[in-house]
Scaffold this motif. Structure first.
Motif, short mmCIF file in Angstrom:
data_model
loop_
_atom_site.label_atom_id
_atom_site.label_comp_id
_atom_site.label_asym_id
_atom_site.label_seq_id
_atom_site.Cartn_x
_atom_site.Cartn_y
_atom_site.Cartn_z
N PRO A 1 0.81 -1.22 0.00
CA PRO A 1 0.00 0.00 0.00
C PRO A 1 0.84 1.27 0.00
CG PRO A 1 0.05 -0.97 2.20
CD PRO A 1 0.76 -1.94 1.29
N GLU A 2 2.13 1.16 0.29
CA GLU A 2 2.99 2.33 0.35
C GLU A 2 3.76 2.58 -0.94
OE1 GLU A 2 5.51 1.91 3.75
OE2 GLU A 2 3.83 1.94 5.18
N PHE A 3 3.59 1.70 -1.93
CA PHE A 3 4.34 1.88 -3.17
C PHE A 3 3.78 3.07 -3.96
CE2 PHE A 3 4.86 0.91 -7.76
CZ PHE A 3 6.24 1.05 -7.81
N ASN A 4 4.67 3.91 -4.44
CA ASN A 4 4.29 5.11 -5.18
C ASN A 4 4.02 4.76 -6.64
OD1 ASN A 4 3.96 7.63 -6.28
ND2 ASN A 4 6.03 8.35 -5.84
N THR A 5 2.78 4.82 -7.05
CA THR A 5 2.40 4.50 -8.43
C THR A 5 2.25 5.75 -9.30
OG1 THR A 5 0.04 4.52 -7.86
CG2 THR A 5 1.20 2.40 -7.72
N ARG B 1 -3.13 -8.64 -5.89
CA ARG B 1 -1.66 -8.54 -5.94
C ARG B 1 -1.16 -7.67 -7.09
NH1 ARG B 1 -3.16 -13.87 -4.93
NH2 ARG B 1 -2.62 -14.61 -2.84
N TYR B 2 -1.99 -7.45 -8.12
CA TYR B 2 -1.57 -6.60 -9.23
C TYR B 2 -2.19 -5.21 -9.18
CZ TYR B 2 1.69 -8.66 -12.57
OH TYR B 2 2.83 -9.09 -13.21
N LYS B 3 -2.70 -4.83 -8.01
CA LYS B 3 -3.24 -3.48 -7.87
C LYS B 3 -2.20 -2.40 -8.16
CE LYS B 3 -5.99 -0.56 -4.78
NZ LYS B 3 -5.22 0.69 -4.99
N PRO B 4 -0.95 -2.54 -7.68
CA PRO B 4 0.06 -1.51 -8.01
C PRO B 4 0.28 -1.37 -9.52
CG PRO B 4 0.81 -2.83 -6.17
CD PRO B 4 -0.41 -3.52 -6.71
N PHE B 5 0.26 -2.48 -10.26
CA PHE B 5 0.42 -2.44 -11.71
C PHE B 5 -0.76 -1.72 -12.35
CE2 PHE B 5 -0.34 -4.40 -15.92
CZ PHE B 5 0.87 -4.16 -16.54
N ASP C 1 -2.86 0.42 -10.94
CA ASP C 1 -2.83 1.84 -10.57
C ASP C 1 -1.78 2.60 -11.37
OD1 ASP C 1 -4.83 1.39 -8.75
OD2 ASP C 1 -3.51 1.37 -6.99
N LEU C 2 -0.63 1.97 -11.58
CA LEU C 2 0.43 2.58 -12.37
C LEU C 2 -0.07 2.87 -13.79
CD1 LEU C 2 3.50 3.36 -12.36
CD2 LEU C 2 3.92 1.07 -13.29
N LEU C 3 -0.76 1.90 -14.39
CA LEU C 3 -1.28 2.09 -15.75
C LEU C 3 -2.30 3.22 -15.80
CD1 LEU C 3 0.26 -0.48 -16.38
CD2 LEU C 3 -1.77 -1.38 -17.52
N ARG C 4 -3.18 3.27 -14.81
CA ARG C 4 -4.18 4.34 -14.79
C ARG C 4 -3.51 5.71 -14.68
NH1 ARG C 4 -6.79 0.64 -10.88
NH2 ARG C 4 -8.50 -0.44 -11.92
N ASN C 5 -2.48 5.79 -13.85
CA ASN C 5 -1.76 7.06 -13.70
C ASN C 5 -0.96 7.43 -14.94
OD1 ASN C 5 -2.73 7.46 -11.10
ND2 ASN C 5 -0.98 6.44 -10.13
N ASP C 6 -0.72 6.45 -15.80
CA ASP C 6 -0.01 6.70 -17.06
C ASP C 6 -0.98 7.04 -18.19
OD1 ASP C 6 2.50 6.89 -18.33
OD2 ASP C 6 2.26 4.91 -19.24
N GLY C 7 -2.29 7.01 -17.89
CA GLY C 7 -3.28 7.41 -18.88
C GLY C 7 -4.07 6.31 -19.54
N TYR C 8 -3.87 5.05 -19.11
CA TYR C 8 -4.62 3.94 -19.68
C TYR C 8 -5.96 3.78 -18.96
CZ TYR C 8 -0.19 2.40 -21.78
OH TYR C 8 0.97 2.33 -22.50
N ARG C 9 -6.91 3.22 -19.66
CA ARG C 9 -8.17 2.84 -19.04
C ARG C 9 -8.14 1.32 -18.84
NH1 ARG C 9 -14.38 3.25 -21.41
NH2 ARG C 9 -15.40 2.45 -19.53
N VAL C 10 -8.13 0.88 -17.59
CA VAL C 10 -8.00 -0.54 -17.26
C VAL C 10 -9.37 -1.11 -16.93
CG1 VAL C 10 -6.87 -2.22 -15.76
CG2 VAL C 10 -5.69 -0.09 -16.36
N VAL C 11 -9.73 -2.17 -17.64
CA VAL C 11 -11.04 -2.81 -17.49
C VAL C 11 -10.81 -4.28 -17.15
CG1 VAL C 11 -13.22 -3.39 -18.62
CG2 VAL C 11 -12.04 -1.23 -19.18
N ARG C 12 -11.49 -4.78 -16.12
CA ARG C 12 -11.34 -6.19 -15.76
C ARG C 12 -12.16 -7.07 -16.70
NH1 ARG C 12 -11.64 -6.61 -10.46
NH2 ARG C 12 -12.30 -4.49 -9.99
N ASN C 13 -11.63 -8.25 -16.98
CA ASN C 13 -12.34 -9.21 -17.83
C ASN C 13 -12.79 -10.41 -17.01
OD1 ASN C 13 -13.14 -10.68 -20.31
ND2 ASN C 13 -11.47 -12.03 -19.70
#
Length: 303
Positions: A26-30, A59-63, A65-77
């Motif tokens: 939870p402390e990782f900076n994304t 477990r892939y929440k940091p990944f 969140d990182l993508l969202r902060n980079d401008g991607y729209r992440v959708v679960r399948n």
């Protein structure tokens, strides 16, 4: 040498046991200093329909969140792969799918995907989609092998270690760097500019891969690397000429296959909250994760 292999494989076994204790850090900076997309939002489909060990709220929440902060729209399948489910997405991410509900269940290493799904993904990539396929050490390699085969990628389906190119005391935590010449020169490792250049990537117990002739071994395994199908040291074989990450074009699309998953996340494990992934000091895994996605989404061009 035999003692070193025994210690190594004990650690490999331990990594499987503590798997259930792995939690997102939870402390990782994304945050992303220079987001790739500020207007358009490339759509990323993150698979959660195949008993995936890694999810965007887990477990892939940091990944994610990182993508969202980079401008991607992440959708679960949560649907089987088909032309309809894939059609509106630029990138599909599959992280540690399983053939059964839990990694220690019978059938966990059976194919996580039907032949129809494999065909749908293959056709989608061939038509211009981009796939990030991540399959870790056993049993994850077996679960993803049928899909990987559609792209002419062979998975060892076991565990990979290399005492000569690893963190001291753990021969399965591998180092890929410009210093040891195991980090390929590729748009993924070069980035958009000097600030995005990757110099060191760390992996945390994975499997080895062999790709098609035109693939680039982004994370190349040294001649000293070994593969073991299980915890039997006598069964180990050379992993020379193989890799832990591959990148290649397929038809009009692009593919990156990763033989280790934790390197693209940021996790803590055990009572001491040991760090594993992008949150480990001294590696460039965070930038590497961004660059992988930039290449898959077409931002990084071939030079």
């Amino acid at each position: 040498m035999k003692r070193a292999l025994t210690v190594c494989l004990f650690l490999l076994c331990l990594s499987v046991v503590v798997g259930a204790q792995q939690l997102p850090d939870p402390e990782f900076n994304t945050n992303v200093a220079n987001p790739a997309y500020t207007k358009s939002e490339p759509r990323v489909l993150f698979d959660e329909a195949h008993h995936n060990f890694h999810t965007i709220d887990g477990r892939y929440k940091p990944f994610a969140d990182l993508l969202r902060n980079d401008g991607y729209r992440v959708v679960r399948n949560r649907q089987p792969f088909s032309k309809e489910t894939l059609n509106s997405f630029k990138v599909v991410v599959i992280a540690n799918a399983l053939g059964a509900e839990e990694m220690d269940d019978n059938g966990a290493d059976a194919s996580a995907f039907t032949e129809e799904e494999c065909q749908a993904v293959q056709d989608w990539v061939k038509g211009g989609g981009s796939l990030l396929l991540i399959a870790d050490h056993a049993p994850f390699g077996g679960a993803a092998a049928s899909l990987a085969k559609r792209f002419d990628v062979d998975m060892s389906k076991g565990f990979t270690y290399d005492p000569a190119n690893s963190v001291e005391g753990n021969a399965s935590v591998l180092i890929f760097s410009r210093d040891n010449k195991l980090l390929a020169t590729h748009p993924i490792t070069e980035g958009r500019d000097e600030k995005e250049r990757v110099n060191r990537v760390e992996s945390f117990t994975g499997q080895s891969l062999k790709g098609p002739a035109d693939s680039v071994a982004i994370l190349k395994l040294a001649d000293t690397a070994k593969d073991s199908p299980d915890q039997n040291t006598d069964a180990s074989v050379s992993a020379a000429g193989r890799a832990e990450a591959l990148a290649f074009k397929f038809g009009k699309g692009r593919v990156v296959v990763q033989g280790e998953a934790a390197m693209l996340s940021a996790q803590i494990s055990g009572p001491e909250k040991s760090k594993m992934g992008m949150n480990v000091p001294g590696n460039d895994n965070k930038q590497y994760a961004l660059n992988v996605m930039h290449w898959l989404s077409g931002l990084l061009k071939e030079r």
